[in-house]
Design a protein around this motif. Structure first.
Motif, PDB file in Angstrom:
ATOM      1  N   VAL A   6     122.713  13.394 -99.099  1.00  0.00           N
ATOM      2  CA  VAL A   6     121.473  12.741 -98.667  1.00  0.00           C
ATOM      3  C   VAL A   6     120.266  13.596 -99.022  1.00  0.00           C
ATOM      4  N   GLY A   7     120.386  14.920 -98.785  1.00  0.00           N
ATOM      5  CA  GLY A   7     119.291  15.831 -99.109  1.00  0.00           C
ATOM      6  C   GLY A   7     119.002  15.835-100.596  1.00  0.00           C
ATOM      7  N   LEU A   8     120.067  15.881-101.410  1.00  0.00           N
ATOM      8  CA  LEU A   8     119.889  15.905-102.862  1.00  0.00           C
ATOM      9  C   LEU A   8     119.212  14.624-103.353  1.00  0.00           C
ATOM     10  N   ILE A   9     119.652  13.481-102.799  1.00  0.00           N
ATOM     11  CA  ILE A   9     119.076  12.202-103.232  1.00  0.00           C
ATOM     12  C   ILE A   9     117.577  12.177-102.943  1.00  0.00           C
ATOM     13  N   GLU A  10     117.214  12.614-101.728  1.00  0.00           N
ATOM     14  CA  GLU A  10     115.796  12.644-101.379  1.00  0.00           C
ATOM     15  C   GLU A  10     115.027  13.569-102.314  1.00  0.00           C
ATOM     16  N   ALA A  11     115.625  14.733-102.592  1.00  0.00           N
ATOM     17  CA  ALA A  11     114.955  15.717-103.444  1.00  0.00           C
ATOM     18  C   ALA A  11     114.751  15.146-104.853  1.00  0.00           C
ATOM     19  N   ILE A  12     115.798  14.528-105.400  1.00  0.00           N
ATOM     20  CA  ILE A  12     115.694  13.978-106.758  1.00  0.00           C
ATOM     21  C   ILE A  12     114.656  12.862-106.792  1.00  0.00           C
ATOM     22  N   ARG A  13     114.702  12.038-105.748  1.00  0.00           N
ATOM     23  CA  ARG A  13     113.808  10.887-105.694  1.00  0.00           C
ATOM     24  C   ARG A  13     112.346  11.346-105.647  1.00  0.00           C
ATOM     25  N   ARG A  14     112.086  12.364-104.821  1.00  0.00           N
ATOM     26  CA  ARG A  14     110.694  12.776-104.637  1.00  0.00           C
ATOM     27  C   ARG A  14     110.211  13.689-105.747  1.00  0.00           C
ATOM     28  N   LEU A  15     111.023  14.703-106.071  1.00  0.00           N
ATOM     29  CA  LEU A  15     110.579  15.670-107.071  1.00  0.00           C
ATOM     30  C   LEU A  15     110.599  15.060-108.456  1.00  0.00           C
ATOM     31  N   GLY A  16     111.640  14.249-108.734  1.00  0.00           N
ATOM     32  CA  GLY A  16     111.739  13.691-110.068  1.00  0.00           C
ATOM     33  C   GLY A  16     111.092  12.319-110.190  1.00  0.00           C
ATOM     34  N   ARG A  17     110.620  11.764-109.082  1.00  0.00           N
ATOM     35  CA  ARG A  17     110.063  10.404-109.066  1.00  0.00           C
ATOM     36  C   ARG A  17     111.004   9.411-109.745  1.00  0.00           C
ATOM     37  N   ILE A  18     112.276   9.482-109.324  1.00  0.00           N
ATOM     38  CA  ILE A  18     113.306   8.618-109.895  1.00  0.00           C
ATOM     39  C   ILE A  18     113.664   7.573-108.839  1.00  0.00           C
ATOM     40  N   GLU A  19     113.951   6.353-109.272  1.00  0.00           N
ATOM     41  CA  GLU A  19     114.231   5.301-108.292  1.00  0.00           C
ATOM     42  C   GLU A  19     115.524   5.616-107.526  1.00  0.00           C
ATOM     43  N   PRO A  20     115.601   5.158-106.253  1.00  0.00           N
ATOM     44  CA  PRO A  20     116.696   5.574-105.367  1.00  0.00           C
ATOM     45  C   PRO A  20     118.087   5.285-105.941  1.00  0.00           C
ATOM     46  N   GLY A  21     118.270   4.109-106.566  1.00  0.00           N
ATOM     47  CA  GLY A  21     119.592   3.766-107.082  1.00  0.00           C
ATOM     48  C   GLY A  21     120.077   4.790-108.093  1.00  0.00           C
ATOM     49  N   ALA A  22     119.186   5.175-109.000  1.00  0.00           N
ATOM     50  CA  ALA A  22     119.561   6.153-110.016  1.00  0.00           C
ATOM     51  C   ALA A  22     119.810   7.514-109.376  1.00  0.00           C
ATOM     52  N   ALA A  23     118.969   7.880-108.401  1.00  0.00           N
ATOM     53  CA  ALA A  23     119.145   9.168-107.725  1.00  0.00           C
ATOM     54  C   ALA A  23     120.509   9.227-107.046  1.00  0.00           C
ATOM     55  N   MET A  24     120.913   8.109-106.407  1.00  0.00           N
ATOM     56  CA  MET A  24     122.220   8.075-105.747  1.00  0.00           C
ATOM     57  C   MET A  24     123.337   8.217-106.766  1.00  0.00           C
ATOM     58  N   GLY A  25     123.260   7.428-107.839  1.00  0.00           N
ATOM     59  CA  GLY A  25     124.316   7.446-108.842  1.00  0.00           C
ATOM     60  C   GLY A  25     124.511   8.840-109.406  1.00  0.00           C
ATOM     61  N   VAL A  26     123.418   9.503-109.725  1.00  0.00           N
ATOM     62  CA  VAL A  26     123.491  10.852-110.292  1.00  0.00           C
ATOM     63  C   VAL A  26     124.113  11.815-109.279  1.00  0.00           C
ATOM     64  N   THR A  27     123.650  11.724-108.030  1.00  0.00           N
ATOM     65  CA  THR A  27     124.124  12.663-107.012  1.00  0.00           C
ATOM     66  C   THR A  27     125.628  12.525-106.773  1.00  0.00           C
ATOM     67  N   PHE A  28     126.086  11.291-106.615  1.00  0.00           N
ATOM     68  CA  PHE A  28     127.493  11.108-106.237  1.00  0.00           C
ATOM     69  C   PHE A  28     128.435  11.520-107.356  1.00  0.00           C
ATOM     70  N   THR A  29     128.112  11.118-108.572  1.00  0.00           N
ATOM     71  CA  THR A  29     129.011  11.484-109.663  1.00  0.00           C
ATOM     72  C   THR A  29     128.967  12.996-109.899  1.00  0.00           C
ATOM     73  N   ALA A  30     127.774  13.594-109.783  1.00  0.00           N
ATOM     74  CA  ALA A  30     127.671  15.041-109.989  1.00  0.00           C
ATOM     75  C   ALA A  30     128.458  15.781-108.919  1.00  0.00           C
ATOM     76  N   MET A  31     128.381  15.306-107.669  1.00  0.00           N
ATOM     77  CA  MET A  31     129.105  15.995-106.598  1.00  0.00           C
ATOM     78  C   MET A  31     130.613  15.847-106.784  1.00  0.00           C
ATOM     79  N   PHE A  32     131.031  14.650-107.210  1.00  0.00           N
ATOM     80  CA  PHE A  32     132.455  14.447-107.446  1.00  0.00           C
ATOM     81  C   PHE A  32     132.922  15.376-108.561  1.00  0.00           C
ATOM     82  N   ALA A  33     132.133  15.462-109.641  1.00  0.00           N
ATOM     83  CA  ALA A  33     132.483  16.334-110.760  1.00  0.00           C
ATOM     84  C   ALA A  33     132.542  17.785-110.303  1.00  0.00           C
ATOM     85  N   ALA A  34     131.585  18.199-109.482  1.00  0.00           N
ATOM     86  CA  ALA A  34     131.586  19.568-108.965  1.00  0.00           C
ATOM     87  C   ALA A  34     132.854  19.801-108.153  1.00  0.00           C
TER      88      ALA A  34
END
Lengths: 302, 263
Positions: free
Chosen positions: A78-106
């Motif tokens: 949740v923290g990462l999604i908010e950070a990506i959304r605000r700092l990167g000005r990326i729409e929430p759906g994309a921020a979620m998709g990036v976060t979840f797949t990246a965390m799974f990969a990690a």
């Protein structure tokens, strides 16, 4: 097939499969109706790094560390999604998709680098679980179900997912009315005093608990499939919420049983030597059921 | 005329009791307020229209009164109590477009949602409850549709079902958000007649309303909003050409010219 060997080799995996499918399908109904189906997908991805880290810290695979690890991972997500959304000005759906797949990969990377040889925790296990290995060797027939000595030896995944399934079913039963009202019409529900935010959070938390409990036994593939396929297929069978939930449980159970049987015996019928992953087959069956529902169910939308 | 209640007693402006009292209400979704420092006293036993241009904060005002959205500041009293204490006397009819009409439920199930405050989590639904739900459907002319899936209804029928759900709450204050948006003429007539009969029973109606030409015909009292309160009072006092010009600015077309100044 229905004798001693069945009880020893197949009964427990089938029961775990059915309970895991039901535990996921129940909150899945509300996620799908709330247009939050992807949250189920997200949860099952985020759970992996949480469980891996919990294992690295505690050195065991047991319920509470896994739950706490998964909850911690969810907070990080949740923290990462908010950070990506605000700092990167990326729409929430994309921020979620990036976060979840990246965390799974990690989670996969950490898993590969750590020594988990002592326990059933590796990449394959994370995806497909270890349903086939959950055998009950101390059983010597159906009578063992009444034998405390044999029952004590039953794989611990079964009571764990059983408790979670019963817990989620009871919560859905008790909170049925406010759940139905707030899922249909959140503004109205709030006006009559239903705590809508809390209920919405409750659905997601229930889904997360189901995901964590199911994850260890059946892997993330089934979890993702069961959140979405049985409820979506059930929606096409009826126009009433209660009946939809009943259908979804039926579809979930059929997927688990049929998938398990097909995985074990299906390849032999086709002249192949090896059985295939039960978890993969269960998810496939649930997808096929959804496909059939889309083609033939009585309440398809025009 | 609007100062004479059903019982025939004349009520003076100063002593007119308010069903909803709002003081300094400010609501903000982001940086700039959507509703800014609104005071209002919506009178008991009357029909109040909340009128203003698109984006004027009318729906937000209702939701803030009903504690659905958070107030930045200000206070709301309903029947002299904080909203939470008066909740059981209030029925809300949200905008029809705010829900997914594909939801798997029947007309009668939606109406029975109105009984939740009475039944609670596990209270048993009795035959009497079901009869009451059907009577509410009957009152809006939808009794024949009880078993239908809600997705099969027309817009006007959906709006009537929403009103029936509110009726099932047996409330003293009905708060409606654009009850006439996208409904057929027959439905509009039916809903107005139900609302007027509710008022005649002594209940209070508050509705966001878009069609300026019908405001004097349907309502007793008006609150003109454009983020701030522009005017409030009886139709004759508050629904004037100058107030409308102020609320709508240049957006007030000739087609929507009000009839109030004649009153």
């Amino acid at each position: 097939m229905m004798g001693v060997e069945f009880v020893q080799l197949s009964l427990v995996p089938m029961a775990i499969g059915v309970l895991a499918a039901i535990a996921c399908a129940l909150p899945g109904n509300f996620l799908v109706l709330r247009k939050q189906a992807l949250i189920g997908d997200a949860i099952s991805h985020v759970v992996l790094p949480g469980i891996v880290v919990a294992f690295l810290v505690t050195g065991t695979i047991s319920t509470w560390p896994m739950m706490i690890g998964a909850a911690g991972a969810a907070l990080v997500a949740v923290g990462l999604i908010e950070a990506i959304r605000r700092l990167g000005r990326i729409e929430p759906g994309a921020a979620m998709g990036v976060t979840f797949t990246a965390m799974f990969a990690a989670g996969v990377l950490v898993l590969e680098q750590s020594d988990t040889s002592a326990v059933h925790l590796d990449v394959e296990h994370a995806l497909f679980g270890n349903l086939e290995s959950l055998i009950w060797l101390s059983a010597d027939g159906w009578s063992s179900l009444a034998d405390p000595g044999a029952l004590a030896e039953i794989p611990s995944e079964l009571p764990r997912i059983g408790i979670v399934a019963v817990l989620i079913a009871s919560l859905v039963w008790v909170f049925w009315r406010p759940l139905a009202i707030s899922t249909f019409d959140e503004g109205y529900a709030a006006s009559i005093g239903v705590p809508v935010s809390l209920l919405g959070l409750g659905v997601v938390v229930a889904a997360a608990i189901a995901a964590v409990a199911a994850f260890d036994a059946v892997g993330s593939i089934i979890v993702i499939a069961m959140f979405i396929c049985p409820p979506a297929a059930a929606r096409l069978m009826t126009n009433r919420l209660g009946i939809q939930v009943a259908w979804s449980l039926g579809f979930a159970a059929i997927s688990a049983i049929l998938g398990y049987v097909l995985a074990g015996y299906g390849p032999l019928w086709f002249g192949l030597d090896n059985s295939v992953s039960a978890a993969g087959m269960i998810a496939t069956v649930s997808g096929l059921l959804l496909a059939f529902a889309c083609l033939f169910a009585p309440h398809r939308r025009a | 005329m609007e100062l004479v209640r059903q019982d025939g007693n004349s009520v003076t402006q100063s002593s007119k009791p308010a069903a909803v009292s709002v003081r300094g209400l400010t609501v903000s979704y982001g940086e700039s307020p959507v509703v800014f420092s609104v005071d209002a006293d919506l009178p008991l036993g009357q029909m109040t229209a909340i009128v203003g241009p698109n984006g004027a904060g009318k729906s937000t005002f209702l939701k803030a009164v009903l504690s659905i959205v958070k107030r930045l500041s200000g206070s709301v009293e309903v029947f002299g109590l904080p909203f939470e204490a008066a909740r059981s006397k209030v029925a809300y009819v949200p905008q029809r477009a705010s829900v997914d009409w594909d939801f798997p439920t029947r007309v009668i199930d939606v109406v029975m949602m109105g009984l939740y405050a009475e039944l609670g989590l596990l209270g048993r639904m009795t035959g009497a409850h079901k009869l009451r739900a059907r009577a509410c459907l009957d009152r809006v002319g939808m009794a024949d549709f009880a078993e239908r899936q809600i997705g099969q209804l027309s817009g006007g029928q959906q709006q009537r079902v929403f009103l029936a759900r509110a009726l099932a709450q047996n409330a003293d204050l009905f708060v409606l958000d654009e009850p006439f948006a996208g409904v057929d003429a027959a439905t509009e007539k039916a809903i107005v007649s139900v609302l007027k009969s509710l008022r005649d029973e002594g209940r209070t109606i508050v509705a966001v309303h878009h069609d300026l030409s019908t405001v004097p015909e349907y309502f007793d009292h008006v609150l003109l909003l454009n983020r701030r309160k522009i005017s409030e009072g009886s139709i004759a006092d508050a629904f004037t050409q100058s107030a409308l010009q102020e609320a709508y600015g240049g957006k007030l077309g000739a087609a929507q010219a009000p009839i109030a100044d004649r009153a």
